[in-house]
Design a protein around this motif. Structure first.
Motif, PDB file in Angstrom:
ATOM      1  N   THR A   1      -0.376  -2.681 -13.265  1.00 32.48           N
ATOM      2  CA  THR A   1      -0.496  -3.023 -11.835  1.00 32.48           C
ATOM      3  C   THR A   1      -1.905  -3.404 -11.389  1.00 32.48           C
ATOM      4  N   ASN A   2      -2.857  -3.503 -12.318  1.00 32.68           N
ATOM      5  CA  ASN A   2      -4.218  -3.836 -11.868  1.00 32.68           C
ATOM      6  C   ASN A   2      -4.365  -5.317 -11.536  1.00 32.68           C
TER       7      ASN A   2
ATOM      8  N   ARG B   1       1.717  -4.611  -3.987  1.00 28.20           N
ATOM      9  CA  ARG B   1       1.418  -5.181  -2.649  1.00 28.20           C
ATOM     10  C   ARG B   1       2.658  -5.172  -1.773  1.00 28.20           C
ATOM     11  N   GLN B   2       3.759  -5.686  -2.307  1.00 33.67           N
ATOM     12  CA  GLN B   2       4.961  -5.842  -1.478  1.00 33.67           C
ATOM     13  C   GLN B   2       5.651  -4.500  -1.226  1.00 33.67           C
ATOM     14  N   LEU B   3       5.757  -3.690  -2.265  1.00 35.67           N
ATOM     15  CA  LEU B   3       6.510  -2.440  -2.106  1.00 35.67           C
ATOM     16  C   LEU B   3       5.764  -1.434  -1.239  1.00 35.67           C
ATOM     17  N   SER B   4       4.437  -1.498  -1.250  1.00 32.11           N
ATOM     18  CA  SER B   4       3.665  -0.510  -0.480  1.00 32.11           C
ATOM     19  C   SER B   4       3.645  -0.853   1.006  1.00 32.11           C
ATOM     20  N   GLN B   5       4.265  -1.964   1.390  1.00 32.81           N
ATOM     21  CA  GLN B   5       4.373  -2.280   2.822  1.00 32.81           C
ATOM     22  C   GLN B   5       5.344  -1.344   3.526  1.00 32.81           C
ATOM     23  N   SER B   6       6.248  -0.760   2.741  1.00 28.88           N
ATOM     24  CA  SER B   6       7.212   0.158   3.363  1.00 28.88           C
ATOM     25  C   SER B   6       6.740   1.599   3.220  1.00 28.88           C
ATOM     26  N   PRO B   7       6.582   2.317   4.346  1.00 29.27           N
ATOM     27  CA  PRO B   7       6.129   3.708   4.270  1.00 29.27           C
ATOM     28  C   PRO B   7       7.156   4.629   3.618  1.00 29.27           C
ATOM     29  N   GLU B   8       8.374   4.113   3.429  1.00 26.37           N
ATOM     30  CA  GLU B   8       9.443   4.905   2.797  1.00 26.37           C
ATOM     31  C   GLU B   8       9.247   5.033   1.290  1.00 26.37           C
ATOM     32  N   ASN B   9       8.516   4.076   0.708  1.00 26.86           N
ATOM     33  CA  ASN B   9       8.445   4.007  -0.749  1.00 26.86           C
ATOM     34  C   ASN B   9       7.356   4.906  -1.319  1.00 26.86           C
ATOM     35  N   THR B  10       7.700   5.611  -2.401  1.00 27.60           N
ATOM     36  CA  THR B  10       6.700   6.293  -3.220  1.00 27.60           C
ATOM     37  C   THR B  10       6.495   5.418  -4.456  1.00 27.60           C
ATOM     38  N   ILE B  11       5.233   5.198  -4.814  1.00 25.46           N
ATOM     39  CA  ILE B  11       4.944   4.261  -5.915  1.00 25.46           C
ATOM     40  C   ILE B  11       4.035   4.922  -6.939  1.00 25.46           C
ATOM     41  N   LEU B  12       4.438   4.847  -8.212  1.00 26.82           N
ATOM     42  CA  LEU B  12       3.530   5.192  -9.304  1.00 26.82           C
ATOM     43  C   LEU B  12       3.028   3.866  -9.854  1.00 26.82           C
ATOM     44  N   ALA B  13       1.739   3.587  -9.628  1.00 28.21           N
ATOM     45  CA  ALA B  13       1.135   2.318 -10.053  1.00 28.21           C
ATOM     46  C   ALA B  13       0.356   2.582 -11.347  1.00 28.21           C
ATOM     47  N   LEU B  14       0.907   2.068 -12.445  1.00 31.33           N
ATOM     48  CA  LEU B  14       0.321   2.378 -13.751  1.00 31.33           C
ATOM     49  C   LEU B  14      -0.659   1.295 -14.173  1.00 31.33           C
ATOM     50  N   THR B  15      -1.706   1.733 -14.862  1.00 30.69           N
ATOM     51  CA  THR B  15      -2.685   0.774 -15.339  1.00 30.69           C
ATOM     52  C   THR B  15      -3.134   1.174 -16.740  1.00 30.69           C
ATOM     53  N   ARG B  16      -3.417   0.151 -17.561  1.00 32.03           N
ATOM     54  CA  ARG B  16      -3.747   0.418 -18.981  1.00 32.03           C
ATOM     55  C   ARG B  16      -4.901   1.394 -19.094  1.00 32.03           C
ATOM     56  N   SER B  17      -5.903   1.205 -18.240  1.00 32.26           N
ATOM     57  CA  SER B  17      -7.058   2.103 -18.289  1.00 32.26           C
ATOM     58  C   SER B  17      -7.584   2.331 -16.885  1.00 32.26           C
ATOM     59  N   LEU B  18      -7.918   3.578 -16.600  1.00 31.17           N
ATOM     60  CA  LEU B  18      -8.505   3.866 -15.284  1.00 31.17           C
ATOM     61  C   LEU B  18      -9.917   3.319 -15.194  1.00 31.17           C
ATOM     62  N   SER B  19     -10.482   2.892 -16.339  1.00 33.70           N
ATOM     63  CA  SER B  19     -11.822   2.288 -16.335  1.00 33.70           C
ATOM     64  C   SER B  19     -11.777   0.782 -16.094  1.00 33.70           C
ATOM     65  N   SER B  20     -10.561   0.192 -16.025  1.00 33.91           N
ATOM     66  CA  SER B  20     -10.452  -1.256 -15.751  1.00 33.91           C
ATOM     67  C   SER B  20     -10.935  -1.537 -14.329  1.00 33.91           C
ATOM     68  N   ASP B  21     -11.050  -2.819 -14.003  1.00 32.25           N
ATOM     69  CA  ASP B  21     -11.367  -3.194 -12.620  1.00 32.25           C
ATOM     70  C   ASP B  21     -10.114  -2.938 -11.770  1.00 32.25           C
ATOM     71  N   LEU B  22     -10.158  -1.882 -10.987  1.00 32.94           N
ATOM     72  CA  LEU B  22      -8.996  -1.532 -10.150  1.00 32.94           C
ATOM     73  C   LEU B  22      -9.216  -1.941  -8.694  1.00 32.94           C
ATOM     74  N   GLY B  23     -10.262  -2.752  -8.462  1.00 39.97           N
ATOM     75  CA  GLY B  23     -10.601  -3.153  -7.091  1.00 39.97           C
ATOM     76  C   GLY B  23      -9.420  -3.753  -6.335  1.00 39.97           C
ATOM     77  N   PRO B  24      -8.770  -4.805  -6.879  1.00 40.43           N
ATOM     78  CA  PRO B  24      -7.658  -5.416  -6.143  1.00 40.43           C
ATOM     79  C   PRO B  24      -6.496  -4.445  -5.897  1.00 40.43           C
ATOM     80  N   LEU B  25      -6.246  -3.565  -6.863  1.00 47.38           N
ATOM     81  CA  LEU B  25      -5.166  -2.584  -6.690  1.00 47.38           C
ATOM     82  C   LEU B  25      -5.515  -1.603  -5.572  1.00 47.38           C
ATOM     83  N   LYS B  26      -6.748  -1.113  -5.596  1.00 48.70           N
ATOM     84  CA  LYS B  26      -7.156  -0.148  -4.556  1.00 48.70           C
ATOM     85  C   LYS B  26      -7.159  -0.806  -3.180  1.00 48.70           C
ATOM     86  N   GLU B  27      -7.559  -2.091  -3.137  1.00 53.05           N
ATOM     87  CA  GLU B  27      -7.530  -2.810  -1.851  1.00 53.05           C
ATOM     88  C   GLU B  27      -6.104  -2.926  -1.327  1.00 53.05           C
ATOM     89  N   ALA B  28      -5.189  -3.255  -2.246  1.00 57.06           N
ATOM     90  CA  ALA B  28      -3.786  -3.408  -1.836  1.00 57.06           C
ATOM     91  C   ALA B  28      -3.255  -2.077  -1.290  1.00 57.06           C
TER      92      ALA B  28
END
Ligand code: NAP
Length: 246
Positions: free
Chosen positions: A9-10, A19-46
Motif C-alpha cells: 500500500t505504499n 485512499r478510496q476505502l479510508s474515505q468511509s469512517p465505517e471501514n477498518t483498514i490494515l495497510a500493509l507495506t513491504r518495509s516500514l523503512s520505505s517511503d511511506l509519505g504518500p500513504l501517511k498523507e492519504a
C-alpha cells in the motif's frame, strides 16, 4: 463496519485502495507495506486526509518472506481480536515485474523465482497464516490481483509476447486462486476467492503509456468486489465486471 486488509500500500494500486476505502469512517483498514523503512509519505498523507485516520493501521508485511507474513498475521491479531473484528476483504495487490524484457528464451532464474515468491507464494501464505490466526471472516472476499497476461487465452493472442516471467507468475496465481476457492470454502462456508485484472493503469508497474488512472481502475475494482456473490467463487474478472477466459 467492514475490515479490509491490503498488501503493497505504499504506492500504486494498493495506495489507491487505501485512499478510496479510508474515505468511509465505517471501514477498518490494515495497510500493509513491504518495509516500514520505505517511503511511506504518500500513504501517511492519504491516511491523514481520510475521514477517520485512527481506523487505518500500517503494518509491515514482505510477501516474499514467510517470517514477515507470519509476524504480520500475529500483529494483525493484536489489533483485530480485541476489537472483535475479522478481515472481510483481503486484497492481495503487492506484486513485482522486475524483468519485463525477458522472453521465454531468456528467463533469468532468480528473477522468475522472485516473481513466484512475491506474486504467488505471498498470496498463498498470507491467506494460510491469516486463516491459521482465525482472522478471516466466514464470508471473506479475497481478491488476488492478477493481469490479463496471466490468461492463457489472452496471452496467446498478444504479439509480440511480453513479460514472460510475470505472465507465468500470474497464470500460477490464477491457478492458486482456483485451488483457494475450493479449499477455503471447506473451512469458511461463505468465502469467495477471485482474481481480477485491474486494466492497464498508470503506476510504476503500468508505466507512463498506460491508459487508466489508478482512481478509475480501483473504483471499478471495488464495484465488482462489493457486488460479489457466493456463485462468483473461483472466477476471473476484468475490472469492468466481465469475466475473462482462463
Ligand atoms: N499497473 C498495471 O497496469 C497493472 C496491470 C495488471 C495487473 N496489475 C497488478 O496490480 C497489482 C498492483 O500493481 P501496481 O501497478 O500497483 O504495481 P506497483 O506500482 O509496482 O506497486 C507494487 C506494490 O507492491 C509492493 N511490493 C513489491 N514487492 C513486495 C513484497 N515483497 N512485499 C510486499 N509488497 C511488495 C510494492 O512495494 P515497494 O515499493 O516496497 O516495492 C508496491 O507497493 C499487482 O498485482 C499487479 O500485478 C497492475
Amino acid at each position: 463496519m467492514p475490515t479490509y486488509c491490503i498488501t503493497g500500500t505504499n504506492r500504486g494500486l494498493g495506495l489507491e485502495f487505501v485512499r478510496q476505502l479510508s474515505q468511509s469512517p465505517e471501514n477498518t483498514i490494515l495497510a500493509l507495506t513491504r518495509s516500514l523503512s520505505s517511503d511511506l509519505g504518500p500513504l501517511k498523507e492519504a491516511i491523514a486526509a481520510s475521514s477517520s485516520p485512527a481506523n487505518t493501521h500500517i503494518l509491515e508485511c514482505d510477501t516474499s518472506n514467510l517470517l514477515s507474513i507470519h509476524t504480520f498475521s500475529k500483529e494483525a491479531g493484536k489489533i483485530l481480536h480485541p476489537l472483535g473484528k475479522k478481515i472481510d476483504f483481503l486484497l492481495n495487490s503487492a506484486a513485482v515485474n522486475p524483468a519485463s524484457w525477458q522472453s521465454s528464451l531468456s528467463l533469468g532464474p532468480d528473477d522468475l523465482s522472485h516473481q513466484i515468491n512475491v506474486n504467488v507464494v505471498g498470496p498463498a501464505k498470507t491467506v494460510e497464516f491469516l486463516l491459521g490466526s482465525d482472522l478471516l471472516a466466514k464470508d471473506v472476499r479475497i481478491l488476488n490481483m492478477t493481469s490479463g497476461l496471466g490468461s492463457l487465452s489472452v496471452s496467446s493472442g498478444i504479439k509480440p509476447r511480453k513479460c514472460a516471467g510475470y505472465s507465468i507468475s500470474k497464470a500460477a496465481l490464477n491457478m492458486l486462486s482456483v485451488h483457494q476457492a475450493e479449499d477455503l470454502k471447506a473451512k469458511l462456508e461463505g468465502a469467495v476467492v477471485i482474481v481480477m485484472d485491474p486494466g492497464w493503469v498508470k503506476t510504476r508497474m503500468g508505466g507512463e503509456g498506460a491508459v487508466m488512472e489508478p482512481e478509475d481502475s480501483i473504483q471499478d475494482v471495488l464495484r465488482v468486489l462489493h457486488g460479489l456473490k457466493k456463485e462468483d467463487n473461483g472466477k476471473f474478472f476484468h475490472h469492468s465486471g466481465e469475466t475473462i477466459p482462463w
